[in-house]
Design an enzyme around this catalytic site. Sequence first.
Site, PDB file in Angstrom:
ATOM      1  N   GLU A   1      23.620  11.176-107.625  1.00 38.72           N
ATOM      2  CA  GLU A   1      23.967   9.760-107.449  1.00 38.72           C
ATOM      3  C   GLU A   1      22.706   8.983-107.175  1.00 38.72           C
ATOM      4  O   GLU A   1      21.885   9.388-106.350  1.00 38.72           O
ATOM      5  CB  GLU A   1      24.916   9.544-106.245  1.00 38.72           C
ATOM      6  CG  GLU A   1      26.339  10.001-106.457  1.00 38.72           C
ATOM      7  CD  GLU A   1      27.231   9.667-105.256  1.00 38.72           C
ATOM      8  OE1 GLU A   1      26.930   8.717-104.509  1.00 38.72           O
ATOM      9  OE2 GLU A   1      28.224  10.385-105.071  1.00 38.72           O
TER      10      GLU A   1
ATOM     11  N   ASP B   1      34.254   6.545 -99.595  1.00 39.78           N
ATOM     12  CA  ASP B   1      34.043   5.229-100.186  1.00 39.78           C
ATOM     13  C   ASP B   1      34.819   5.031-101.495  1.00 39.78           C
ATOM     14  O   ASP B   1      34.247   4.686-102.518  1.00 39.78           O
ATOM     15  CB  ASP B   1      32.524   5.059-100.416  1.00 39.78           C
ATOM     16  CG  ASP B   1      32.158   3.711-101.002  1.00 39.78           C
ATOM     17  OD1 ASP B   1      32.787   2.717-100.621  1.00 39.78           O
ATOM     18  OD2 ASP B   1      31.238   3.661-101.850  1.00 39.78           O
TER      19      ASP B   1
ATOM     20  N   TRP C   1      25.046   6.588-110.416  1.00 43.60           N
ATOM     21  CA  TRP C   1      26.243   6.162-109.688  1.00 43.60           C
ATOM     22  C   TRP C   1      26.390   4.682-109.902  1.00 43.60           C
ATOM     23  O   TRP C   1      25.529   3.924-109.514  1.00 43.60           O
ATOM     24  CB  TRP C   1      26.122   6.468-108.186  1.00 43.60           C
ATOM     25  CG  TRP C   1      27.419   6.240-107.477  1.00 43.60           C
ATOM     26  CD1 TRP C   1      27.740   5.187-106.666  1.00 43.60           C
ATOM     27  CD2 TRP C   1      28.576   7.087-107.504  1.00 43.60           C
ATOM     28  NE1 TRP C   1      29.015   5.318-106.184  1.00 43.60           N
ATOM     29  CE2 TRP C   1      29.548   6.479-106.706  1.00 43.60           C
ATOM     30  CE3 TRP C   1      28.882   8.292-108.163  1.00 43.60           C
ATOM     31  CZ2 TRP C   1      30.819   7.040-106.523  1.00 43.60           C
ATOM     32  CZ3 TRP C   1      30.142   8.845-107.986  1.00 43.60           C
ATOM     33  CH2 TRP C   1      31.086   8.208-107.162  1.00 43.60           C
TER      34      TRP C   1
ATOM     35  N   TYR D   1      19.701   6.922-102.263  1.00 47.71           N
ATOM     36  CA  TYR D   1      19.803   5.459-102.349  1.00 47.71           C
ATOM     37  C   TYR D   1      18.615   4.778-101.691  1.00 47.71           C
ATOM     38  O   TYR D   1      18.762   3.709-101.120  1.00 47.71           O
ATOM     39  CB  TYR D   1      21.127   5.003-101.723  1.00 47.71           C
ATOM     40  CG  TYR D   1      22.328   5.409-102.554  1.00 47.71           C
ATOM     41  CD1 TYR D   1      22.737   4.627-103.628  1.00 47.71           C
ATOM     42  CD2 TYR D   1      23.032   6.575-102.286  1.00 47.71           C
ATOM     43  CE1 TYR D   1      23.823   4.995-104.412  1.00 47.71           C
ATOM     44  CE2 TYR D   1      24.119   6.956-103.063  1.00 47.71           C
ATOM     45  CZ  TYR D   1      24.505   6.164-104.123  1.00 47.71           C
ATOM     46  OH  TYR D   1      25.573   6.529-104.906  1.00 47.71           O
TER      47      TYR D   1
ATOM     48  N   ASN E   1      31.143  17.091-101.583  1.00 45.95           N
ATOM     49  CA  ASN E   1      30.259  15.940-101.739  1.00 45.95           C
ATOM     50  C   ASN E   1      29.933  15.363-100.370  1.00 45.95           C
ATOM     51  O   ASN E   1      30.841  15.032 -99.598  1.00 45.95           O
ATOM     52  CB  ASN E   1      30.928  14.844-102.566  1.00 45.95           C
ATOM     53  CG  ASN E   1      30.052  13.595-102.649  1.00 45.95           C
ATOM     54  OD1 ASN E   1      29.021  13.602-103.325  1.00 45.95           O
ATOM     55  ND2 ASN E   1      30.425  12.539-101.943  1.00 45.95           N
ATOM     56  N   GLU E   2      28.655  15.261-100.085  1.00 55.05           N
ATOM     57  CA  GLU E   2      28.164  14.591 -98.889  1.00 55.05           C
ATOM     58  C   GLU E   2      28.894  14.960 -97.606  1.00 55.05           C
ATOM     59  O   GLU E   2      29.483  14.097 -96.960  1.00 55.05           O
ATOM     60  CB  GLU E   2      28.208  13.070 -99.082  1.00 55.05           C
ATOM     61  CG  GLU E   2      27.300  12.585-100.181  1.00 55.05           C
ATOM     62  CD  GLU E   2      26.965  11.101-100.060  1.00 55.05           C
ATOM     63  OE1 GLU E   2      27.637  10.395 -99.301  1.00 55.05           O
ATOM     64  OE2 GLU E   2      26.018  10.667-100.739  1.00 55.05           O
TER      65      GLU E   2
HETATM   66  C1  BDP Z   1      27.629   8.067-101.763  1.00 51.89           C
HETATM   67  C2  BDP Z   1      29.010   8.620-101.994  1.00 51.89           C
HETATM   68  C3  BDP Z   1      29.842   7.769-102.947  1.00 51.89           C
HETATM   69  C4  BDP Z   1      29.650   6.305-102.627  1.00 51.89           C
HETATM   70  C5  BDP Z   1      28.190   5.941-102.793  1.00 51.89           C
HETATM   71  C6  BDP Z   1      27.903   4.462-102.489  1.00 51.89           C
HETATM   72  O1  BDP Z   1      28.977   9.953-102.451  1.00 51.89           O
HETATM   73  O2  BDP Z   1      31.183   8.146-102.864  1.00 51.89           O
HETATM   74  O3  BDP Z   1      30.483   5.482-103.382  1.00 51.89           O
HETATM   75  O4  BDP Z   1      27.442   6.709-101.916  1.00 51.89           O
HETATM   76  O5  BDP Z   1      27.587   4.159-101.349  1.00 51.89           O
HETATM   77  O6  BDP Z   1      27.290   8.189-100.457  1.00 51.89           O
HETATM   78  O7  BDP Z   1      28.030   3.642-103.383  1.00 51.89           O
END
Ligand code: BDP
Length: 620
Positions: free
Chosen positions: A533, A190, A578, A497, A431-432
């Site tokens: 994040e 992303d 984030w 998230y 990462n992820e």
């Molecule tokens: C995470 C990722 C990051 C994305 C963020 C998002 O590590 O790179 O920009 O989510 O969705 O999954 O904003």
Amino acid sequence: MNNLRTLFFLAILSLYHLNANSQSSNDISSIALFPQQNEIRNTINLSGIWRFKKDSLEVGEKENWQNGLTNYRSIAVPGSWNEQFTDSRDYLGMVWYEKETYAPSTWRGQRIFIRVGSATYAAKVWINGQLVGKHEGGNLPFAFEIGSYLKWDSSNRISIQVENLLKPTRVPTGEVKGGPFTNFPKSNYDFFPYAGLHRDVWLYSLPSIASIKDITVKTGFTNTTGNVEVKIEAEGKASKGTVILFGNGKRFEVPFSLTNNQATVNVSIPEVRLWSPEDPHLYTLDVSISDAKTTLDHYSLETGVRTISKNNKQVLLNGKPIFLKGFGKHEDFPIIGRGSSNPVMIKDFALMKWTGANSFRTSHYPYDEEFMRMADREGFLIIDEIPAVGLYFHGDTTELAQRQVICKQYLNELITRDKNHPSVIMWCIANEPFPKDLSVSGGGGDRSASPKSIELFKELFALVKAKDNTRLATLVGVMGGPKEWVGLGDVMCVNRYYGWYTHTGELAAATKLLHLELDGLHKAYNKPIIITEFGADTYPGMHTEQSEMFTEEFQVEFLKAYLDFADQKDYIAGMHVWAFSDFKTGQGIIRFGGVNYKGVFTRDRKPKTAAYYLRSRWNK
Ligand code: BDP
């Protein structure tokens, strides 16, 4: 006869290729010490305006573009090519950069190198039409010795071919069939796949009789006495040397002799002044090597005396718990793209300090070396990450093996480059990574950790520990991904998230799930957790009296909910919002105008309401 002639020709050709390949092997140790100007060593920074030409048909090499570009345009280095023109934003294919430069006659007789700070993604370098080397992987430097290719009586042509084609064999991954992303360009991550020469290009000279090849500093302390272990690797004909460490009104000088071009020196510092975010004190370390009479080489670097460790709930700096407050970031700025820029760097540190942050992650790739030195001086704690974003473990096993090779190379290069920074406290190996079936909402299908994936991650962790046993290591886990992956790290880093991609708009439900999940995760592995994040897309200037997604009010409430949650958990060792600032992405239905709006600052670094909120909360 004809056949014989063909055979002979083929043999010569393969010899030529062998030779070309052997020239191109990149000696990782040559990136260990950043180029330095002093009384012995010399540097020339080649940043500025270069010649530039696209080679979409990839005919340049056959047509000898390395012997000089025609019909070129101008481009700025450092900088991504994607935003400098009006016709190249989504172009990721092959291009050529060219620059003419003289080699100073005073450098004659010395060893001369070219060092490229970062070429994303793959690069090949020619000097005066002769291939000197190639390198795969963006965001990390590479260097080649070029003395024998240089001319002294005229200028020298430097040609660098770069391409950033997105492929599933590469890291970060791209063009992944069935991957979770639907954006264009087809990166499996992303952020915009910016391409080009993103950092300074240097020429530098080393003394030919003997030079310092690497310096590795490890620090510690007992009671009030600090200890600095300095390992020196030299090449050439030096027999001895001196380490001088000074700072805080003290100076220590320790002579050493070299055995097989190596030496290890211990300097002890009574009443040591430890490095920390509150007092990022740096000592200067001067290493010189000599023969019986003369100093042959000299290198100087700054070091902070500190230790980093962890218990089952906390990260410990100098033996005491420290909470990481800060951000996930990007190297991203309008027009410059991913190019390094000192004014932007200075501003970013000023803004991070203004919010009260003490930490950041170099998401999702290693940052410019100047940024790392700045963090040492400013007292930031860094989670230093390789570009291993969008990894996956199903599908073609040859591709998987290729990705593993490049991940190892990245870790080797990163630790070689960044091992002496007191600011770096943790290496991040990925990462992820994605389990087989992962939707953006985190649900569905096979989301287990395959035995192969565990084996490969263990291999990467083992590599990190073998190269550096003084820091922590981690892997950042995706929401909905298997806990077995994050459980491998010293500290468990997770991106969450809830309230955005799931439990959309429902912050109470989101935090309830956070409690449940993270209590369970901590119980399972008994290690500290950092939420690396959490955040909400926020369109600057959008407001409502009842908070609603995309408004500045919602971003504040979202961050508050997560920070309040963390305050209740003694196993949470850090919170990284984030993101620090909005950043460019590809085009996609969840990225309005090709921008991720989760920044607490805009792309041009204007504070949103959330930045003021963090400032009031983190400065308490
Ligand atoms: C995470 C990722 C990051 C994305 C963020 C998002 O590590 O790179 O920009 O989510 O969705 O999954 O904003």
